[in-house]
Design an enzyme around this catalytic site. Structure first.
Site, mmCIF file in Angstrom:
data_model
loop_
_atom_site.group_PDB
_atom_site.id
_atom_site.type_symbol
_atom_site.label_atom_id
_atom_site.label_comp_id
_atom_site.label_asym_id
_atom_site.label_seq_id
_atom_site.Cartn_x
_atom_site.Cartn_y
_atom_site.Cartn_z
ATOM 1 N N PRO A 14 0.823 -1.217 0.000
ATOM 2 C CA PRO A 14 0.000 0.000 0.000
ATOM 3 C C PRO A 14 0.857 1.268 0.000
ATOM 4 O O PRO A 14 1.840 1.369 0.738
ATOM 5 C CB PRO A 14 -0.812 -0.129 1.295
ATOM 6 C CG PRO A 14 -0.857 -1.600 1.554
ATOM 7 C CD PRO A 14 0.470 -2.138 1.083
ATOM 8 N N TRP A 21 7.097 5.616 14.663
ATOM 9 C CA TRP A 21 8.226 6.107 15.478
ATOM 10 C C TRP A 21 7.770 7.311 16.300
ATOM 11 O O TRP A 21 6.966 8.126 15.822
ATOM 12 C CB TRP A 21 9.394 6.522 14.576
ATOM 13 C CG TRP A 21 10.591 6.996 15.364
ATOM 14 C CD1 TRP A 21 11.194 6.346 16.390
ATOM 15 C CD2 TRP A 21 11.302 8.222 15.174
ATOM 16 N NE1 TRP A 21 12.250 7.095 16.846
ATOM 17 C CE2 TRP A 21 12.340 8.242 16.134
ATOM 18 C CE3 TRP A 21 11.181 9.293 14.288
ATOM 19 C CZ2 TRP A 21 13.247 9.299 16.230
ATOM 20 C CZ3 TRP A 21 12.081 10.345 14.391
ATOM 21 C CH2 TRP A 21 13.108 10.343 15.347
ATOM 22 N N ASP A 45 3.947 0.778 9.741
ATOM 23 C CA ASP A 45 5.418 0.754 9.762
ATOM 24 C C ASP A 45 5.915 0.892 11.200
ATOM 25 O O ASP A 45 5.666 1.904 11.859
ATOM 26 C CB ASP A 45 5.979 1.925 8.943
ATOM 27 C CG ASP A 45 7.503 1.885 8.898
ATOM 28 O OD1 ASP A 45 8.044 1.192 8.022
ATOM 29 O OD2 ASP A 45 8.148 2.516 9.761
ATOM 30 N N TYR A 50 11.891 1.137 17.794
ATOM 31 C CA TYR A 50 10.896 2.075 18.332
ATOM 32 C C TYR A 50 10.341 1.604 19.688
ATOM 33 O O TYR A 50 9.605 2.355 20.331
ATOM 34 C CB TYR A 50 9.719 2.282 17.357
ATOM 35 C CG TYR A 50 10.111 2.713 15.958
ATOM 36 C CD1 TYR A 50 11.360 3.273 15.706
ATOM 37 C CD2 TYR A 50 9.241 2.552 14.891
ATOM 38 C CE1 TYR A 50 11.732 3.641 14.420
ATOM 39 C CE2 TYR A 50 9.603 2.925 13.602
ATOM 40 C CZ TYR A 50 10.853 3.464 13.378
ATOM 41 O OH TYR A 50 11.210 3.827 12.104
ATOM 42 N N LYS A 275 3.565 9.653 10.377
ATOM 43 C CA LYS A 275 3.209 9.245 11.745
ATOM 44 C C LYS A 275 2.181 10.211 12.302
ATOM 45 O O LYS A 275 2.314 11.439 12.175
ATOM 46 C CB LYS A 275 4.463 9.241 12.630
ATOM 47 C CG LYS A 275 4.192 8.959 14.102
ATOM 48 C CD LYS A 275 4.109 10.230 14.939
ATOM 49 C CE LYS A 275 3.552 10.007 16.327
ATOM 50 N NZ LYS A 275 3.399 11.287 17.078
HETATM 51 P P1 NAP Z 1 6.572 12.635 9.793
HETATM 52 O O1 NAP Z 1 5.632 11.539 9.496
HETATM 53 O O2 NAP Z 1 7.081 13.476 8.693
HETATM 54 O O3 NAP Z 1 5.960 13.619 10.882
HETATM 55 C C1 NAP Z 1 5.277 13.160 12.007
HETATM 56 C C2 NAP Z 1 4.913 14.367 12.848
HETATM 57 O O4 NAP Z 1 3.975 15.185 12.123
HETATM 58 C C3 NAP Z 1 4.257 14.040 14.169
HETATM 59 O O5 NAP Z 1 4.780 14.934 15.134
HETATM 60 C C4 NAP Z 1 2.781 14.305 13.953
HETATM 61 O O6 NAP Z 1 2.161 14.727 15.130
HETATM 62 C C5 NAP Z 1 2.803 15.407 12.907
HETATM 63 N N1 NAP Z 1 1.665 15.317 11.979
HETATM 64 C C6 NAP Z 1 1.142 14.193 11.436
HETATM 65 N N2 NAP Z 1 0.131 14.483 10.614
HETATM 66 C C7 NAP Z 1 0.008 15.822 10.617
HETATM 67 C C8 NAP Z 1 -0.864 16.727 9.954
HETATM 68 N N3 NAP Z 1 -1.817 16.291 9.127
HETATM 69 N N4 NAP Z 1 -0.715 18.067 10.203
HETATM 70 C C9 NAP Z 1 0.244 18.515 11.049
HETATM 71 N N5 NAP Z 1 1.099 17.702 11.713
HETATM 72 C C10 NAP Z 1 0.993 16.364 11.495
HETATM 73 O O7 NAP Z 1 7.880 12.087 10.553
HETATM 74 P P2 NAP Z 1 8.430 10.712 11.127
HETATM 75 O O8 NAP Z 1 7.534 10.155 12.160
HETATM 76 O O9 NAP Z 1 9.816 10.993 11.498
HETATM 77 O O10 NAP Z 1 8.430 9.724 9.880
HETATM 78 C C11 NAP Z 1 7.330 8.890 9.574
HETATM 79 C C12 NAP Z 1 7.630 7.432 9.895
HETATM 80 O O11 NAP Z 1 8.763 6.968 9.141
HETATM 81 C C13 NAP Z 1 8.051 7.147 11.343
HETATM 82 O O12 NAP Z 1 6.974 7.220 12.241
HETATM 83 C C14 NAP Z 1 8.666 5.790 11.188
HETATM 84 O O13 NAP Z 1 7.668 4.788 11.080
HETATM 85 C C15 NAP Z 1 9.431 5.953 9.881
HETATM 86 N N6 NAP Z 1 10.851 6.370 10.057
HETATM 87 C C16 NAP Z 1 11.841 5.522 9.648
HETATM 88 C C17 NAP Z 1 13.163 5.868 9.809
HETATM 89 C C18 NAP Z 1 14.239 4.913 9.347
HETATM 90 O O14 NAP Z 1 15.411 5.108 9.709
HETATM 91 N N7 NAP Z 1 13.907 3.903 8.571
HETATM 92 C C19 NAP Z 1 13.525 7.100 10.374
HETATM 93 C C20 NAP Z 1 12.511 7.955 10.770
HETATM 94 C C21 NAP Z 1 11.189 7.594 10.594
HETATM 95 P P3 NAP Z 1 0.837 13.982 15.739
HETATM 96 O O15 NAP Z 1 1.199 12.574 16.032
HETATM 97 O O16 NAP Z 1 0.547 14.785 16.961
HETATM 98 O O17 NAP Z 1 -0.239 14.117 14.678
#
Ligand code: NAP
Length: 330
Positions: A14, A21, A45, A50, A275
């Site tokens: 998907p 995270w 994911d 995590y 996330k």
């Molecule tokens: P992201 O998805 O870019 O940003 C998440 C943040 O944005 C959270 O603080 C969330 O807060 C906020 N948010 C979410 N939807 C929103 C919206 N519609 N409007 C305003 N703010 C919003 O960052 P990320 O969590 O770093 O990356 C996503 C995922 O990628 C992670 O959760 C993880 O599963 C994965 N990841 C993988 C690696 C790797 O090394 N492979 C590294 C980093 C991340 P709220 O929860 O309060 O909505």
């Protein structure tokens, strides 16, 4: 049906998943995962790193218990942690993840990072030397052997524990190293990707090897600021959600800035995993396939790319001492 990408092994992945995270409050994660699955997400994911797989598993179970979704409808990704980066540890950590998630198999098992850490304690994902001092460093395992690890990853598919396997944070050189020996090639590379860091070179290399790209941090990971503040650290983060070009496109389509950022990436054929543990934002992020950006919008958003200068995840800061590891990204 949720829009998906066909992986090189024929599986459908998907295009939109829920990132987990920093969703570290157990109750919130379980509720968020259940809410996402009931809102139509079919991809979750997570990672051993995590430390929330048990809560993710509870959320999946709760959604299945409603009768509205089956296990076979859900694509679950988890990852081999840096402390598991020795061939003899791969199966142990995958089995630990499956046990925590309470699943029989994982859809996609990723090597989380090409660098290994010492395994001091199975519950310490980032063992440090001189913690809290200016000499603080991660205890790296400098003997990381990506080829030996990949052979074990293939074995996870042969054992039926993972439907497919992939990599994360691998650069083109590391991808080529794996492709040269793989009997079962990686189907996915999960990397940082958003409007400020569009990963053009890496995406081209993935295309050549028929590897799908998953974008992490697609919204610019705004939650990281608070995450590091809680640890007494201050980091500077660009605010993608307030970028004027993003705002213009969002006004034009009467969609939120987050929806524009996510739609842009998915229209480039890249999988996104935003996330959120907030139910209304989970729904908002899930509703990105009911509108299309036109070529003018897409060109304007493409022009925001800053290349490597647009990186938000600076590994040398996140993992002190990182640049000394032979498999460091750069
Ligand atoms: P992201 O998805 O870019 O940003 C998440 C943040 O944005 C959270 O603080 C969330 O807060 C906020 N948010 C979410 N939807 C929103 C919206 N519609 N409007 C305003 N703010 C919003 O960052 P990320 O969590 O770093 O990356 C996503 C995922 O990628 C992670 O959760 C993880 O599963 C994965 N990841 C993988 C690696 C790797 O090394 N492979 C590294 C980093 C991340 P709220 O929860 O309060 O909505």
């Amino acid at each position: 049906m949720a829009p998906s990408v066909q992986l090189s092994n024929g599986m459908q992945m998907p295009l939109l998943g829920l990132g987990c995270w920093q969703a570290d409050d157990g109750k919130d994660v379980a509720v968020a995962v259940e809410a996402a699955l009931l809102a139509g997400y079919r991809h979750i994911d997570t990672a051993y790193f995590y430390a929330n797989e048990a809560d993710v598993g509870r959320g999946i179970k709760a959604a299945i218990a409603t009768g509205k979704v089956k296990r076979s409808d859900i694509f679950v990704t988890t990852k081999l942690p840096p402390i598991g980066m020795r061939p003899e540890r791969v199966e142990k950590y995958l089995r630990k993840s499956l046990k925590a998630l309470d699943l029989d198999y994982i859809d996609l098992y990723l090597v989380h990072h090409p660098v290994g850490f010492e395994e001091v304690d199975e519950n310490d994902n980032m063992p440090l030397e001189n913690p809290g001092t200016d000499k603080e460093k991660v205890k790296f395992d400098f003997s990381t052997d990506l080829i030996a690890i990949w052979k074990k990853m293939e074995n996870m598919v042969e054992l039926g524990l993972a439907k497919t396997i992939g990599i994360s944070n691998f650069n083109p050189r590391q991808m080529r190293k794996i492709m040269a020996i793989a009997k079962i090639p990686p189907t996915v590379n999960q990397v940082e990707c958003h409007v400020y860091f569009q990963q053009k070179e890496l995406r081209e290399a993935c295309k050549q090897h028929n590897i799908a790209v998953t974008a992490y941090g697609p919204l610019g990971s705004p939650g990281r600021k608070l995450f590091y503040e809680k640890q007494g650290k201050t980091i500077e983060l660009p605010d993608l959600l307030r970028n004027p070009v993003v705002r213009l496109v969002s006004d034009k389509h009467k969609r939120s800035a987050a929806q524009v950022l996510l739609r842009f990436i998915t229209q480039e054929g890249i999988i996104v995993i935003p996330k959120s543990t907030n139910e209304s934002r989970i729904k908002q992020n899930g509703d990105i396939f009911s509108f299309e950006l036109d070529e003018v919008d897409r060109q304007a958003l493409r022009s925001l790319d800053q290349g490597v200068a647009g990186t938000i995840f600076k590994f040398a800061e996140i993992f002190p001492g990182y640049e000394e590891h032979p498999e460091c990204f750069f």
